[in-house]
Design an enzyme around this catalytic site. Structure first.
Site, PDB file in Angstrom:
ATOM      1  N   HIS A 148       0.823  -1.208   0.000  1.00 44.94           N
ATOM      2  CA  HIS A 148       0.000   0.000   0.000  1.00 44.94           C
ATOM      3  C   HIS A 148       0.855   1.255   0.000  1.00 44.94           C
ATOM      4  O   HIS A 148       0.433   2.299  -0.510  1.00 44.94           O
ATOM      5  CB  HIS A 148      -0.943  -0.013   1.212  1.00 44.94           C
ATOM      6  CG  HIS A 148      -2.222  -0.732   0.937  1.00 44.94           C
ATOM      7  ND1 HIS A 148      -2.890  -1.481   1.873  1.00 44.94           N
ATOM      8  CD2 HIS A 148      -2.973  -0.830  -0.181  1.00 44.94           C
ATOM      9  CE1 HIS A 148      -3.986  -1.989   1.343  1.00 44.94           C
ATOM     10  NE2 HIS A 148      -4.051  -1.613   0.104  1.00 44.94           N
TER      11      HIS A 148
ATOM     12  N   CYS B  46      -3.131 -11.908 -22.667  1.00 45.82           N
ATOM     13  CA  CYS B  46      -2.830 -11.280 -21.388  1.00 45.82           C
ATOM     14  C   CYS B  46      -1.442 -11.711 -20.941  1.00 45.82           C
ATOM     15  O   CYS B  46      -0.898 -12.699 -21.423  1.00 45.82           O
ATOM     16  CB  CYS B  46      -3.877 -11.635 -20.334  1.00 45.82           C
ATOM     17  SG  CYS B  46      -3.843 -13.361 -19.772  1.00 45.82           S
TER      18      CYS B  46
END
Length: 552
Positions: free
Chosen positions: A189, A501
């Site tokens: 984070h 992908c």
């Protein structure tokens, strides 16, 4: 001049003095309590005070960031309320251990459980657990350790051993140029906050940074470099590079709203690859043309039980509603022994890549699989849903799923539940076996998606996570080009779209090659969409003969 190498997690150039932030180390007391009930009361009062402090941080973060990024600090509140965490702490206190030691031991135990999961996202959550616990420990010890005190009159580069999210957000933004740390991870984070705040950042620098406190420094976030005391020519080069980077960022933002079409009018869809609901806003902000892959297994990981049908339904519905009129592809659970799904009794394996994973797990757990299919079909009434089957290696697997889908649809009809009759079924091509029989697979499904990361390692027999094999890992191996082209040709032969992908999709050096292979869609992490779109719009694929001859 000294050049240090790490890992860039937020692009850009920062030039300024390095300020070394040394967070005080909490001294965790260890003693036996006499009054257990009084110690439990002290712990619970501490939790309430810590939660109030985290709410204040959240409110402050909302003034500087979006609510999506600020929710990190609400997550910290949830960690303190988590039943497993609370049970561990209370059990320890009832054994007469003091509250600080009980909190420290409980957070360390849970953090280590996350660290053991072979997934960057979950390993990065260790810092969130430690951060939430640190806030509580500071309250219990009446210790106000503020990271905002930078005794400098000019903006600085923050150097640190590591930074927790609460450290990052508590700095005065007007004093920040960037971050450089010894620890950290791409998906932590703190790294996410750095990217959100637009601050160049480099992590995992091996040399201690404290000895460079006060010295002039340069961060190159793209190359993962920290240059200490750059000479005159190096400083001039990086100032020019910083100016070019800012202009490049402006050019990227101008891509929003423009079609992903080459100069000679070849269109390719650029969609988002996401694994969490929090990624939806990032996909929108970067102009994704829908969701090319939502990795549903992240809903199922590190839990005591699988999410029930209702929880799954609400998640899938949220994604579909977020992209009205745009295609949303959700894969069925692509689990394995490394992804923390103990409730499925997945055995520990010496080689999970070749073991019990993907569609194989779903087929061996029919009610688990049917629950996900029911949730998906119920959610299909809220958007344009496509279902993708991972790790397909045979036609029998597809036929089995189709029979199950027919049963599910009949159940929903009898129950009066609504669903869409336009749900598409696709197969993930990630094994050489699937690529070789892709002509037959394309007859059975509505679309195919090539998972380049897996197909590469299975084709050239190289584990991409094995550091000793880095020199052997060749993403652009000629065998990969041939297999990819073969799958693409088969898909188009039967009128089916083909998507790609994987990490190579974001490599703009080979975007033209991928266009030449007639990919209909590239599935990208949100942060890569605009740079690939810019490359697509600058490309002319008229002369593609050299690509089709095999130079990937």
């Amino acid at each position: 001049m000294k050049e240090l190498t790490g890992k860039g997690v937020s692009s850009g150039i920062a030039i300024g003095k390095l300020f070394y932030f040394k967070k005080s180390i909490l001294d965790i007391p260890n003693y036996e309590v006499d009054d257990v009930e009084k110690e439990l009361e002290r712990y619970h009062n501490g939790v309430e005070s810590a939660k109030n402090h985290l709410k204040q941080i959240y409110d402050s973060a909302c003034e500087r960031l979006t609510k999506k990024e600020s929710v990190i600090f609400q997550t910290h509140i949830l960690i303190l309320e988590d039943s497993k965490f609370v049970d561990l702490v209370e059990t320890s206190i009832r054994k007469r251990k003091n509250a600080e030691l009980s909190v420290y031991n409980a957070s360390t135990k849970i953090a280590n459980m996350f660290k053991a999961i072979d997934d960057d996202y979950f390993r990065a959550r260790c810092n969130d657990i430690i951060d939430a616990a640190s806030t509580l420990l500071q309250v219990l010890q009446n210790n106000d350790d503020s990271a905002s005190m930078i005794e400098e009159n000019e903006p600085v580069i923050i150097g640190a051993t590591d930074l927790l999210p609460s450290d990052t957000i508590s700095f005065n933004e007007s004093n920040l140029l960037g971050f450089a740390t010894n620890g950290g991870s791409q998906s932590s984070h703190t790294s996410i906050l750095a990217r959100t705040m637009g601050l160049p950042s480099v992590i995992q620098i091996h040399e201690p940074l404290g000895k460079f406190n006060g010295k002039m420094a340069v961060i190159d976030g793209e190359r993962g470099k920290l240059i200490i005391e750059p000479d005159t020519s190096t400083l001039a080069m990086y100032r020019a590079k910083r100016d070019r980077y800012l202009k490049h960022q402006q050019r990227m933002r101008r891509q929003i709203g423009l079609p992903s079409v080459t100069k000679n009018k070849q269109y390719i869809r650029l969609s988002a690859d996401i694994s969490r609901l929090e990624d939806i806003e990032k996909a929108k902000a970067n102009d994704a043309e829908g969701i090319g892959l939502f990795r549903s297994e992240y809903l199922f990981m590190n839990r005591e039980a699988a999410p029930d049908e209702s929880e799954q339904f609400e998640t899938y519905k949220t994604i579909l509603r977020s992209f009205p009129e745009k295609d949303v592809v959700i894969n069925t659970v692509n689990g394995c022994s490394e992804k923390g799904m103990d409730y499925l009794d997945i055995p520990n394996e010496k080689n999970p890549a070749l073991g019990f994973r993907g569609i194989r797990i779903s087929l061996e757990n029919p009610e688990f699989f049917r629950t996900q299919l029911r949730a998906l079909y119920r959610a299909s009434a809220y958007g344009k849903l496509s279902i993708l089957l991972p790790m397909i290696s045979s036609l029998e697997e597809i036929e089995y799923v189709k029979r199950e889908i027919d049963k599910i649809k009949e159940e929903l009809r009898l129950n009066g539940d609504t669903y869409s009759d336009s749900v598409k079924l696709g197969a993930m091509i990630e094994t050489p076996a699937a690529a070789v029989i892709s002509d037959e697979i394309c007859r059975k499904v509505d679309f195919v998606t090539i998972n380049a990361d897996n197909l590469i390692q299975y084709t050239i027999a190289v584990d991409r996570d094995n550091q000793k094999l880095l020199d052997f890992y060749r993403p652009y191996h000629p065998a990969m080009r041939r297999l990819t082209k073969y799958v693409s040709d088969n898909a188009h032969k039967y009128g089916k779209p083909v998507a790609l992908c994987g990490e190579i999709c974001a490599d703009t050096a080979i975007t033209k090659n991928l266009l030449a292979l007639k990919m209909d869609e590239l599935i990208l992490r949100p942060a890569s969409i605009l740079k690939v779109k810019a490359t697509v719009r600058e490309t002319d694929t008229t002369d593609i003969f050299h690509v089709l001859r095999g130079t990937v």
